[in-house]
Write a protein that holds these residues in place. Sequence first.
Motif, mmCIF file in Angstrom:
data_model
loop_
_atom_site.group_PDB
_atom_site.id
_atom_site.type_symbol
_atom_site.label_atom_id
_atom_site.label_comp_id
_atom_site.label_asym_id
_atom_site.label_seq_id
_atom_site.Cartn_x
_atom_site.Cartn_y
_atom_site.Cartn_z
ATOM 1 N N ALA A 42 0.952 -1.140 -0.115
ATOM 2 C CA ALA A 42 0.062 0.072 -0.004
ATOM 3 C C ALA A 42 0.975 1.035 -0.196
ATOM 4 C CB ALA A 42 -0.933 0.029 1.158
ATOM 5 N N GLN A 43 0.670 2.333 -0.776
ATOM 6 C CA GLN A 43 1.337 3.294 -0.913
ATOM 7 C C GLN A 43 0.505 4.692 -0.312
ATOM 8 O OE1 GLN A 43 4.212 3.649 -2.382
ATOM 9 N NE2 GLN A 43 4.239 1.338 -2.615
ATOM 10 N N PRO A 44 1.350 5.634 0.636
ATOM 11 C CA PRO A 44 0.522 6.628 1.308
ATOM 12 C C PRO A 44 0.050 7.525 0.191
ATOM 13 C CG PRO A 44 3.019 7.056 1.217
ATOM 14 C CD PRO A 44 2.727 5.540 0.741
ATOM 15 N N ALA A 45 -1.233 7.983 0.268
ATOM 16 C CA ALA A 45 -2.053 9.044 -0.469
ATOM 17 C C ALA A 45 -1.440 10.378 0.021
ATOM 18 C CB ALA A 45 -3.637 8.816 -0.291
ATOM 19 N N GLN A 46 -1.693 11.422 -0.823
ATOM 20 C CA GLN A 46 -1.203 12.782 -0.406
ATOM 21 C C GLN A 46 -2.007 13.080 0.934
ATOM 22 O OE1 GLN A 46 -2.594 15.057 -3.942
ATOM 23 N NE2 GLN A 46 -0.848 14.496 -5.148
ATOM 24 N N ASP A 47 -3.012 12.569 1.107
ATOM 25 C CA ASP A 47 -3.649 13.014 2.654
ATOM 26 C C ASP A 47 -2.858 12.208 3.852
ATOM 27 O OD1 ASP A 47 -4.773 10.449 2.300
ATOM 28 O OD2 ASP A 47 -6.694 10.992 2.123
ATOM 29 N N GLY A 48 -1.935 11.397 3.500
ATOM 30 C CA GLY A 48 -1.439 10.712 4.567
ATOM 31 C C GLY A 48 -1.868 9.387 4.881
ATOM 32 N N HIS A 49 -2.938 9.061 4.294
ATOM 33 C CA HIS A 49 -3.810 7.632 4.665
ATOM 34 C C HIS A 49 -3.135 6.722 3.560
ATOM 35 C CE1 HIS A 49 -6.201 9.360 7.601
ATOM 36 N NE2 HIS A 49 -6.543 10.403 6.964
ATOM 37 N N ALA A 50 -2.941 5.365 4.029
ATOM 38 C CA ALA A 50 -2.623 4.528 2.991
ATOM 39 C C ALA A 50 -3.735 4.143 2.191
ATOM 40 C CB ALA A 50 -2.016 3.217 3.944
ATOM 41 N N LYS A 51 -3.274 3.953 0.799
ATOM 42 C CA LYS A 51 -4.166 3.325 -0.180
ATOM 43 C C LYS A 51 -3.983 1.841 -0.050
ATOM 44 C CE LYS A 51 -4.348 5.669 -4.132
ATOM 45 N NZ LYS A 51 -3.488 6.129 -5.219
ATOM 46 N N PRO A 52 -5.110 1.029 -0.146
ATOM 47 C CA PRO A 52 -4.777 -0.546 -0.377
ATOM 48 C C PRO A 52 -4.259 -0.760 -1.560
ATOM 49 C CG PRO A 52 -7.272 0.258 -0.768
ATOM 50 C CD PRO A 52 -6.313 1.504 -0.216
ATOM 51 N N ALA A 53 -3.494 -1.868 -1.590
ATOM 52 C CA ALA A 53 -2.781 -2.292 -2.665
ATOM 53 C C ALA A 53 -3.783 -2.770 -3.952
ATOM 54 C CB ALA A 53 -1.696 -3.246 -2.213
ATOM 55 N N PRO A 54 -3.589 -2.571 -4.929
ATOM 56 C CA PRO A 54 -4.556 -3.051 -5.913
ATOM 57 C C PRO A 54 -4.430 -4.666 -6.105
ATOM 58 C CG PRO A 54 -2.617 -2.121 -7.134
ATOM 59 C CD PRO A 54 -2.510 -1.802 -5.599
ATOM 60 N N GLN A 55 -5.494 -5.201 -6.335
ATOM 61 C CA GLN A 55 -5.494 -6.877 -6.724
ATOM 62 C C GLN A 55 -4.578 -7.052 -8.107
ATOM 63 O OE1 GLN A 55 -6.372 -9.251 -4.542
ATOM 64 N NE2 GLN A 55 -6.500 -7.646 -2.961
ATOM 65 N N PRO A 56 -3.960 -8.112 -7.959
ATOM 66 C CA PRO A 56 -3.193 -8.302 -9.185
ATOM 67 C C PRO A 56 -4.157 -8.487 -10.444
ATOM 68 C CG PRO A 56 -2.358 -9.687 -7.375
ATOM 69 C CD PRO A 56 -3.581 -9.030 -7.085
ATOM 70 N N GLY A 57 -5.245 -9.143 -10.405
ATOM 71 C CA GLY A 57 -5.907 -9.303 -11.652
ATOM 72 C C GLY A 57 -6.701 -7.971 -12.358
ATOM 73 N N ALA A 58 -6.534 -6.837 -11.355
ATOM 74 C CA ALA A 58 -6.992 -5.740 -11.679
ATOM 75 C C ALA A 58 -6.093 -5.116 -12.801
ATOM 76 C CB ALA A 58 -7.295 -4.675 -10.399
ATOM 77 N N TYR A 59 -4.927 -5.374 -12.815
ATOM 78 C CA TYR A 59 -3.991 -4.520 -13.913
ATOM 79 C C TYR A 59 -2.953 -5.318 -14.449
ATOM 80 C CZ TYR A 59 -0.570 -4.851 -9.872
ATOM 81 O OH TYR A 59 0.168 -5.021 -8.978
ATOM 82 N N SER A 60 -2.644 -6.904 -13.844
ATOM 83 C CA SER A 60 -1.466 -7.400 -14.296
ATOM 84 C C SER A 60 -1.775 -8.473 -15.658
ATOM 85 C CB SER A 60 -0.696 -8.073 -13.208
ATOM 86 O OG SER A 60 -0.065 -7.303 -12.575
ATOM 87 N N ASP A 61 -0.890 -8.415 -16.530
ATOM 88 C CA ASP A 61 -0.806 -9.536 -17.295
ATOM 89 C C ASP A 61 0.393 -10.282 -17.199
ATOM 90 O OD1 ASP A 61 -3.120 -8.476 -18.886
ATOM 91 O OD2 ASP A 61 -1.811 -7.539 -20.306
ATOM 92 N N LEU A 62 0.136 -11.766 -17.301
ATOM 93 C CA LEU A 62 1.115 -12.723 -17.095
ATOM 94 C C LEU A 62 1.714 -13.402 -18.354
ATOM 95 C CD1 LEU A 62 2.891 -14.655 -15.148
ATOM 96 C CD2 LEU A 62 1.075 -16.278 -15.286
ATOM 97 N N TRP A 63 3.037 -12.917 -18.715
ATOM 98 C CA TRP A 63 3.579 -13.713 -19.942
ATOM 99 C C TRP A 63 4.564 -14.599 -19.513
ATOM 100 C CZ3 TRP A 63 3.819 -10.721 -24.987
ATOM 101 C CH2 TRP A 63 2.976 -9.400 -24.874
ATOM 102 N N LEU A 64 3.949 -15.924 -20.363
ATOM 103 C CA LEU A 64 4.854 -17.020 -19.990
ATOM 104 C C LEU A 64 5.497 -17.412 -21.352
ATOM 105 C CD1 LEU A 64 1.835 -19.034 -18.377
ATOM 106 C CD2 LEU A 64 3.529 -17.659 -17.367
ATOM 107 N N LEU A 65 6.765 -17.199 -21.433
ATOM 108 C CA LEU A 65 7.722 -17.317 -22.566
ATOM 109 C C LEU A 65 8.566 -18.378 -22.325
ATOM 110 C CD1 LEU A 65 8.514 -13.426 -22.855
ATOM 111 C CD2 LEU A 65 6.509 -14.820 -23.720
#
Length: 284
Positions: free
Chosen positions: A117-140
């Motif tokens: 989790a990364q701190p937001a500008q207001d000082g409160h922690a933002k929850p970490a995003p779920q992997p499925g929301a943004y990540s692609d898995l490349w299997l080479l």
Amino acid sequence: MTDSKYTRQTVTEVRSWVPGKLFSLRVTRDPGFVFKAGQFARVGLPESDEPGAEPTLWRAYSMVSGPLDNELEFYSIVVPEGLFSPRMAALRPGDTLYVEKNPFGFLTIDRFVPAAAQPAQDGHAKPAPQPGAYSDLWLLATGTGLSAYLSILRDPATWTTFRRIILVHGVRTAEELAYRQEIEGWSTLPEFANIHRADPRKLIYLPVATREALPGVPQARLTTLIDDGRLETLVGEKLDPAHAKVMLCGNPAMLADARKLLSEKGFAPGRRGIPGNLAVENYW
């Protein structure tokens, strides 16, 4: 059993993909053998042909089977002058293959955990995003490096963790595209059908051959396609280090070249507890 480090398993099925060159086999699975998708096992055979001889030859093989499967499956190339693979290729149903009790390896999807989790500008922690929301898995993969990815694809967690899964398999000729029909038919399996209906591009499979042109695919090395950008065009997705996680598994030359090309794009393995976006396993 004189050595508590291994168990004795029975071959249940042998399949020849390219006669005299590529084969796979299934064996029984000890109930106590627990592994993560992408890990490998050390399997053994006796060097002696004497009845009851203990296993003295050991090699590492990634599991093709998923972590929930009842049997273990291994995929191998035959090295004609080798001590082990010709013996393994000669096994038939009912024969014995020895398997060490502990799995090994770190080519697993838990290498790619969400960012903290990364701190937001207001000082409160933002929850970490779920992997499925943004990540692609490349299997080479090249050659039998495909093994670990088949296990990863057979793990339901893979399908729910990532937005998209891109499997690229580099071989010399089309006959070496083992498991091709199974991969292309994954969308019809009951456990994955709903996922595919929601997103027909959930799994993208790209077979590539260096010694013959496949329909719609140039005759080229996997690393050449990474270098000139055609891999992204063929797949229809970007190799963006901000949104992609890449696994490499195959022969040492491919790994060295691909790792260099990907590092230039911003991909790097994790270190000192910091998750990376690149995982590499030398399948040799």
